[in-house]
Motif scaffolding. Structure first.
Motif, mmCIF file in Angstrom:
data_model
loop_
_atom_site.group_PDB
_atom_site.id
_atom_site.type_symbol
_atom_site.label_atom_id
_atom_site.label_comp_id
_atom_site.label_asym_id
_atom_site.label_seq_id
_atom_site.Cartn_x
_atom_site.Cartn_y
_atom_site.Cartn_z
ATOM 1 N N ALA A 107 -24.331 -5.003 15.837
ATOM 2 C CA ALA A 107 -23.606 -3.736 15.852
ATOM 3 C C ALA A 107 -23.729 -3.069 14.482
ATOM 4 N N SER A 157 -22.951 -0.212 19.176
ATOM 5 C CA SER A 157 -23.721 -1.393 19.553
ATOM 6 C C SER A 157 -24.735 -1.050 20.633
ATOM 7 N N ARG A 173 -16.752 -7.962 19.566
ATOM 8 C CA ARG A 173 -16.176 -6.948 18.698
ATOM 9 C C ARG A 173 -15.629 -7.562 17.409
ATOM 10 N N SER A 184 -14.862 1.143 19.198
ATOM 11 C CA SER A 184 -16.147 0.494 19.425
ATOM 12 C C SER A 184 -16.870 1.175 20.581
ATOM 13 N N LEU A 206 -20.487 1.266 22.983
ATOM 14 C CA LEU A 206 -21.669 0.561 23.455
ATOM 15 C C LEU A 206 -22.619 1.578 24.079
ATOM 16 N N SER A 220 -17.871 -4.174 29.010
ATOM 17 C CA SER A 220 -16.831 -3.239 28.586
ATOM 18 C C SER A 220 -15.660 -3.913 27.887
ATOM 19 N N HIS A 263 -15.303 -3.186 24.136
ATOM 20 C CA HIS A 263 -15.548 -1.826 23.664
ATOM 21 C C HIS A 263 -14.516 -0.840 24.212
ATOM 22 N N ASN A 264 -14.380 0.265 23.503
ATOM 23 C CA ASN A 264 -13.538 1.362 23.979
ATOM 24 C C ASN A 264 -14.303 2.324 24.876
ATOM 25 N N VAL A 286 -18.258 3.049 26.773
ATOM 26 C CA VAL A 286 -19.609 2.641 27.142
ATOM 27 C C VAL A 286 -20.313 3.843 27.768
ATOM 28 N N CYS A 332 -11.337 0.387 28.523
ATOM 29 C CA CYS A 332 -12.646 0.968 28.244
ATOM 30 C C CYS A 332 -12.988 2.080 29.233
#
Length: 243
Positions: free
Chosen positions: A120, A133, A140, A147, A149, A161, A164-165, A167, A205
Motif C-alpha cells: 500500500a 492499495s 490495513r 483506506s 482499494l 472490503s 478498506h473504506n 473499493v 466499506c
C-alpha cells in the motif's frame, strides 16, 4: 434508452458522496477500461478536460488502457497530462496483460505515476494519513484515516472490503446492454456476473463499480460510459432545532 454504436467519446461523471468521520474532505476520481485504439483521441481530450474541471485530489486508473498499438499515442497523451497531477495511482487490467504488461508499466512509470504493487502507498491529505492499495496489498495499517482499494476486476469484494473504506473497480462495462436495473444491479449482466452493479455497501466499506470508458466491441444500449467521482466528507454536525 439509447443505442450507442462506434467509438463515441461521450461519458458521464457519476458522483457519490462518502461520509466518514475523521477522514477530512477530499475527492477521488476513478477511470477505467479505456480500450484505446486509433479512434481514442476525442475520448482522451474529453478526459483531460474533465479532470481539469473536477480537480480531484486523487486519481485512480483501473486498467484495460489499450486495445492495440495505435492507441499508444493517445494513452501517452493522457499520461503526460496526469503527470501534472499530485496523486495518480495505476493498476493493470487483463487487456494490459494481453497487450504487454511490461510495456504498459514502463509507460506509466516513465511519467512518474505510481504503479500499485504488493505494498500500500500512504499519502497525506489535509494532515490525515490516506492509504491507496492494489489487489496484492495486505491488511490495513494502524492509524489510517481512510483506506482505498483500486481494482480492475470486482472479484472477492466481501473479503477485500474488510480492510478498506472504499473499493473501486471496473472490468464489467455494466454488461454494455442494460435492459433493466434494480437495487441488485444491472440486468441481464447481473444474471451472469455477481458484481455487475453500480454500488454496494459491505459493512463500513463502500464498493463502486464503473461502467468504463470504452469497449473492444463498441456497442452499448442503455449503459452510458462513466468515470466515478467520490467526494469524501466528514460527518456533518447536527443542526439545532429551532426554538
Amino acid at each position: 434508452m439509447k443505442l450507442e454504436l462506434g467509438y463515441s467519446p461521450d461519458f458521464e461523471v457519476r458522483q457519490v458522496e462518502y461520509i466518514c468521520a475523521g477522514a477530512g474532505s477530499f475527492s477521488v476520481l476513478y477511470l477505467s477500461d479505456l480500450h484505446l485504439t486509433r479512434f481514442g483521441g476525442p475520448l482522451v481530450a474529453r478526459l483531460i478536460a474533465t479532470v481539469a474541471r473536477l480537480d480531484p485530489q486523487l486519481i485512480l486508473l483501473g486498467g484495460d488502457y489499450l486495445d492495440g498499438p495505435r492507441g499508444v499515442p493517445h494513452f501517452a497523451r493522457l499520461l503526460q497530462f496526469l503527470a501534472t497531477r499530485p496523486h495518480v495511482f495505476v493498476v493493470a487490467g487483463n487487456h494490459d496483460e494481453w497487450f504487454g504488461l511490461a510495456k504498459v508499466k514502463k509507460m506509466v512509470e516513465a511519467h512518474h505515476l505510481t504503479w500499485l504493487g504488493e505494498q500500500a502507498v500512504e499519502i497525506s491529505l489535509n494532515g490525515r494519513r490516506i492509504a491507496v492499495s492494489g489487489k496484492g496489498a495486505s491488511g490495513r495499517a494502524e492509524g489510517l484515516a481512510f483506506s482505498i482499494l483500486c481494482l480492475h476486476q470486482p472479484a472477492g469484494l466481501p473479503r477485500l472490503s474488510a480492510a478498506h473504506n472504499l473499493v473501486l473497480a471496473g472490468h464489467l462495462h455494466g454488461g454494455q446492454v442494460v435492459l433493466w436495473r434494480s437495487a441488485r444491479g444491472l440486468y441481464p449482466g447481473r444474471l451472469f456476473y455477481r458484481w455487475n452493479i453500480l454500488q454496494a455497501r459491505l459493512g463500513h466499506c463502500l464498493c463502486l463499480v464503473s461502467k468504463g470508458l470504452g469497449d473492444t466491441l463498441p456497442v452499448r444500449y442503455n449503459c452510458p460510459k462513466d468515470v466515478v467521482l467520490v467526494r469524501v466528507n466528514p460527518a456533518r454536525p447536527a443542526t439545532a432545532s429551532p426554538l
